[in-house]
Design a protein around this motif. Structure first.
Motif, PDB file in Angstrom:
ATOM      1  N   GLY A  99       0.810  -1.208   0.000  1.00 35.40           N
ATOM      2  CA  GLY A  99       0.000   0.000   0.000  1.00 35.40           C
ATOM      3  C   GLY A  99       0.842   1.255   0.000  1.00 35.40           C
ATOM      4  O   GLY A  99       2.003   1.242  -0.413  1.00 35.40           O
ATOM      5  N   ASP A 100       0.267   2.328   0.508  1.00 40.92           N
ATOM      6  CA  ASP A 100       0.904   3.641   0.465  1.00 40.92           C
ATOM      7  C   ASP A 100       1.462   4.113   1.803  1.00 40.92           C
ATOM      8  O   ASP A 100       2.036   5.194   1.885  1.00 40.92           O
ATOM      9  N   ILE A 101       1.298   3.326   2.849  1.00 41.57           N
ATOM     10  CA  ILE A 101       1.801   3.718   4.165  1.00 41.57           C
ATOM     11  C   ILE A 101       3.267   3.298   4.250  1.00 41.57           C
ATOM     12  O   ILE A 101       3.599   2.133   4.045  1.00 41.57           O
ATOM     13  N   ARG A 102       4.120   4.244   4.545  1.00 46.65           N
ATOM     14  CA  ARG A 102       5.554   3.937   4.641  1.00 46.65           C
ATOM     15  C   ARG A 102       5.893   3.489   6.052  1.00 46.65           C
ATOM     16  O   ARG A 102       5.541   4.157   7.018  1.00 46.65           O
ATOM     17  N   VAL A 103       6.568   2.348   6.140  1.00 48.32           N
ATOM     18  CA  VAL A 103       7.098   1.885   7.420  1.00 48.32           C
ATOM     19  C   VAL A 103       8.583   1.612   7.246  1.00 48.32           C
ATOM     20  O   VAL A 103       9.027   1.222   6.167  1.00 48.32           O
ATOM     21  N   SER A 104       9.320   1.850   8.295  1.00 50.14           N
ATOM     22  CA  SER A 104      10.756   1.610   8.282  1.00 50.14           C
ATOM     23  C   SER A 104      11.154   0.941   9.587  1.00 50.14           C
ATOM     24  O   SER A 104      10.664   1.318  10.647  1.00 50.14           O
ATOM     25  N   TYR A 105      11.991  -0.050   9.477  1.00 48.09           N
ATOM     26  CA  TYR A 105      12.585  -0.646  10.662  1.00 48.09           C
ATOM     27  C   TYR A 105      13.946  -1.208  10.300  1.00 48.09           C
ATOM     28  O   TYR A 105      14.236  -1.467   9.136  1.00 48.09           O
ATOM     29  N   LEU A 106      14.775  -1.337  11.318  1.00 47.13           N
ATOM     30  CA  LEU A 106      16.113  -1.895  11.155  1.00 47.13           C
ATOM     31  C   LEU A 106      16.122  -3.286  11.774  1.00 47.13           C
ATOM     32  O   LEU A 106      15.647  -3.475  12.892  1.00 47.13           O
ATOM     33  N   LEU A 107      16.646  -4.250  11.032  1.00 44.75           N
ATOM     34  CA  LEU A 107      16.785  -5.603  11.558  1.00 44.75           C
ATOM     35  C   LEU A 107      18.258  -5.934  11.679  1.00 44.75           C
ATOM     36  O   LEU A 107      19.052  -5.573  10.805  1.00 44.75           O
ATOM     37  N   ASP A 108      18.620  -6.611  12.763  1.00 41.72           N
ATOM     38  CA  ASP A 108      19.984  -7.110  12.865  1.00 41.72           C
ATOM     39  C   ASP A 108      20.250  -8.000  11.663  1.00 41.72           C
ATOM     40  O   ASP A 108      19.354  -8.722  11.203  1.00 41.72           O
ATOM     41  N   LYS A 109      21.467  -7.954  11.158  1.00 45.36           N
ATOM     42  CA  LYS A 109      21.821  -8.752   9.981  1.00 45.36           C
ATOM     43  C   LYS A 109      21.521 -10.228  10.204  1.00 45.36           C
ATOM     44  O   LYS A 109      21.016 -10.907   9.318  1.00 45.36           O
ATOM     45  N   ARG A 110      21.791 -10.720  11.393  1.00 45.15           N
ATOM     46  CA  ARG A 110      21.517 -12.127  11.710  1.00 45.15           C
ATOM     47  C   ARG A 110      20.031 -12.451  11.537  1.00 45.15           C
ATOM     48  O   ARG A 110      19.662 -13.457  10.947  1.00 45.15           O
ATOM     49  N   VAL A 111      19.164 -11.570  12.028  1.00 51.79           N
ATOM     50  CA  VAL A 111      17.718 -11.750  11.908  1.00 51.79           C
ATOM     51  C   VAL A 111      17.313 -11.684  10.441  1.00 51.79           C
ATOM     52  O   VAL A 111      16.537 -12.517   9.947  1.00 51.79           O
ATOM     53  N   ASN A 112      17.841 -10.709   9.728  1.00 51.30           N
ATOM     54  CA  ASN A 112      17.545 -10.567   8.309  1.00 51.30           C
ATOM     55  C   ASN A 112      17.947 -11.833   7.546  1.00 51.30           C
ATOM     56  O   ASN A 112      17.209 -12.302   6.679  1.00 51.30           O
TER      57      ASN A 112
END
Length: 122
Positions: free
Chosen positions: A75-88
């Protein structure tokens, strides 16, 4: 004295629907109530990567249809989050395995929605 090194983090900047955002909020709420700790989106994904690998491995095409319909989560709602590389990396591996089972490329957004569903739907 050595400086503490922070884990490398991977930014995720996504455009999501209200339904995705609602599911994310529900997942954070349920996990926070269950564990009696305050969670963020990043912490929710860390929890899934650390504690729900069996559920990630069990995801299938049916889950994609039920929880991660592209038309309903993008959709059009922007969300941002940072994930630890291990989690990613854990989430990427789960995405590759699911893509192989589904016979198509599963997007990052779809896999994140499925990870949320593990908590929100429990």
């Amino acid at each position: 004295m050595t400086a503490m090194t922070r884990p490398s983090r991977v930014p995720h900047n996504l455009r999501v629907s209200k339904q995705y955002l609602d599911a994310l909020a529900l997942g954070i709420y349920k996990l926070s109530v269950q564990t009696q700790k305050i969670y963020t989106a990043s912490a929710l994904f860390s929890y899934v990567a650390d504690n729900c690998t069996k559920q990630l491995d069990a995801l299938g095409t049916k889950d994609l249809l039920l929880f991660a319909n592209k038309n309903e989560i993008k959709g059009d709602i922007r969300v941002s989050y940072l994930l630890d590389k291990r989690v990613n990396d854990v989430l990427i591996e789960a995405r590759y395995r699911l893509s192989a089972r589904a016979g198509r490329v599963v997007t990052q957004l779809e896999l994140h929605r499925l990870a949320i569903s593990i908590i929100a739907e429990s």
